[in-house]
Design a protein around this motif. Sequence first.
Motif, PDB file in Angstrom:
ATOM      1  N   LYS A 202      25.139 -24.123  54.651  1.00  9.03           N
ATOM      2  CA  LYS A 202      24.898 -22.680  54.773  1.00  9.03           C
ATOM      3  C   LYS A 202      24.952 -22.233  56.237  1.00  9.03           C
ATOM      4  N   VAL A 203      24.538 -23.100  57.148  1.00  5.34           N
ATOM      5  CA  VAL A 203      24.617 -22.771  58.574  1.00  5.34           C
ATOM      6  C   VAL A 203      26.083 -22.733  59.013  1.00  5.34           C
ATOM      7  N   LEU A 204      26.870 -23.728  58.604  1.00  3.27           N
ATOM      8  CA  LEU A 204      28.296 -23.717  58.938  1.00  3.27           C
ATOM      9  C   LEU A 204      28.990 -22.490  58.358  1.00  3.27           C
ATOM     10  N   ARG A 205      28.629 -22.131  57.137  1.00  6.17           N
ATOM     11  CA  ARG A 205      29.231 -20.967  56.484  1.00  6.17           C
ATOM     12  C   ARG A 205      28.962 -19.699  57.304  1.00  6.17           C
ATOM     13  N   TRP A 206      27.752 -19.584  57.834  1.00  2.07           N
ATOM     14  CA  TRP A 206      27.423 -18.414  58.655  1.00  2.07           C
ATOM     15  C   TRP A 206      28.220 -18.446  59.958  1.00  2.07           C
ATOM     16  N   ILE A 207      28.259 -19.604  60.596  1.00  2.00           N
ATOM     17  CA  ILE A 207      28.928 -19.723  61.899  1.00  2.00           C
ATOM     18  C   ILE A 207      30.422 -19.439  61.781  1.00  2.00           C
ATOM     19  N   ILE A 208      31.061 -19.940  60.733  1.00  2.00           N
ATOM     20  CA  ILE A 208      32.515 -19.744  60.605  1.00  2.00           C
ATOM     21  C   ILE A 208      32.862 -18.262  60.457  1.00  2.00           C
ATOM     22  N   ASN A 209      31.942 -17.493  59.896  1.00  2.60           N
ATOM     23  CA  ASN A 209      32.182 -16.055  59.717  1.00  2.60           C
ATOM     24  C   ASN A 209      31.615 -15.207  60.847  1.00  2.60           C
ATOM     25  N   HIS A 210      30.903 -15.834  61.784  1.00  3.06           N
ATOM     26  CA  HIS A 210      30.282 -15.102  62.895  1.00  3.06           C
ATOM     27  C   HIS A 210      30.415 -15.929  64.173  1.00  3.06           C
ATOM     28  N   GLU A 211      31.624 -16.013  64.697  1.00  9.30           N
ATOM     29  CA  GLU A 211      31.883 -16.794  65.899  1.00  9.30           C
ATOM     30  C   GLU A 211      30.970 -16.369  67.053  1.00  9.30           C
ATOM     31  N   ASN A 212      30.579 -17.336  67.852  1.00  8.00           N
ATOM     32  CA  ASN A 212      29.735 -17.112  69.022  1.00  8.00           C
ATOM     33  C   ASN A 212      28.378 -16.504  68.654  1.00  8.00           C
ATOM     34  N   CYS A 213      27.872 -16.882  67.507  1.00 14.17           N
ATOM     35  CA  CYS A 213      26.577 -16.345  67.090  1.00 14.17           C
ATOM     36  C   CYS A 213      25.436 -17.055  67.825  1.00 14.17           C
ATOM     37  N   LYS A 214      24.286 -16.455  67.759  1.00 14.48           N
ATOM     38  CA  LYS A 214      23.093 -16.994  68.407  1.00 14.48           C
ATOM     39  C   LYS A 214      22.194 -17.651  67.370  1.00 14.48           C
ATOM     40  N   LEU A 215      21.342 -18.531  67.838  1.00 12.38           N
ATOM     41  CA  LEU A 215      20.434 -19.272  66.976  1.00 12.38           C
ATOM     42  C   LEU A 215      19.570 -18.343  66.123  1.00 12.38           C
ATOM     43  N   LYS A 216      19.047 -17.304  66.725  1.00 14.72           N
ATOM     44  CA  LYS A 216      18.193 -16.363  65.985  1.00 14.72           C
ATOM     45  C   LYS A 216      18.960 -15.700  64.849  1.00 14.72           C
ATOM     46  N   ASP A 217      20.223 -15.368  65.093  1.00 15.88           N
ATOM     47  CA  ASP A 217      21.057 -14.768  64.050  1.00 15.88           C
ATOM     48  C   ASP A 217      21.247 -15.729  62.880  1.00 15.88           C
ATOM     49  N   ILE A 218      21.490 -16.980  63.200  1.00 16.64           N
ATOM     50  CA  ILE A 218      21.671 -18.003  62.166  1.00 16.64           C
ATOM     51  C   ILE A 218      20.400 -18.142  61.341  1.00 16.64           C
ATOM     52  N   ALA A 219      19.265 -18.259  62.014  1.00 16.48           N
ATOM     53  CA  ALA A 219      17.982 -18.420  61.327  1.00 16.48           C
ATOM     54  C   ALA A 219      17.711 -17.235  60.399  1.00 16.48           C
ATOM     55  N   ASP A 220      17.921 -16.033  60.892  1.00 15.83           N
ATOM     56  CA  ASP A 220      17.697 -14.833  60.076  1.00 15.83           C
ATOM     57  C   ASP A 220      18.613 -14.811  58.856  1.00 15.83           C
TER      58      ASP A 220
END
Length: 142
Positions: A35-53
């Motif tokens: 689920k973390v990879l799925r978020w990152i692939i759709n939101h390049e250069n994201c921040k840790l807080k964004d991923i957690a939320d």
Amino acid sequence: MKTPFHIVIFKADQALRKQLGKDMKEYGLFPGQPKVLRWIINHENCKLKDIADACDIECATASKIIDGLAANDMVKRQVDANNKRALRIQITPKGERSLMTWNTHCLDVEKIALQGFSKQERDTFLAYLERMYQNVSGKTIE
């Protein structure tokens, strides 16, 4: 006696997790990572807080998951040019391959889970689950 709703939801969730997780290591992944990879692939250069939320996890949990992904060369971290204390996280080609293989596995499990459901039943069921998530979390599913 009829089985309570929360027990049915729990049992369905556990059965899905068991099916999804039994071959997880073959994809080079561990619980929480897809689920973390799925978020990152759709939101390049994201921040840790964004991923957690977005993943409904604590920052400390997201950080630990990112550490594992980085150690396995599935993501890379870079210092944010505008905020030296913040990291930007990007998926690597290895992470992309792992996620694509995992997604195929998930679709196979989904076919099993929803066999016998009509298209309309699947669509309605999904809408109900999305609404239930919004009711409980106050968030919508992206």
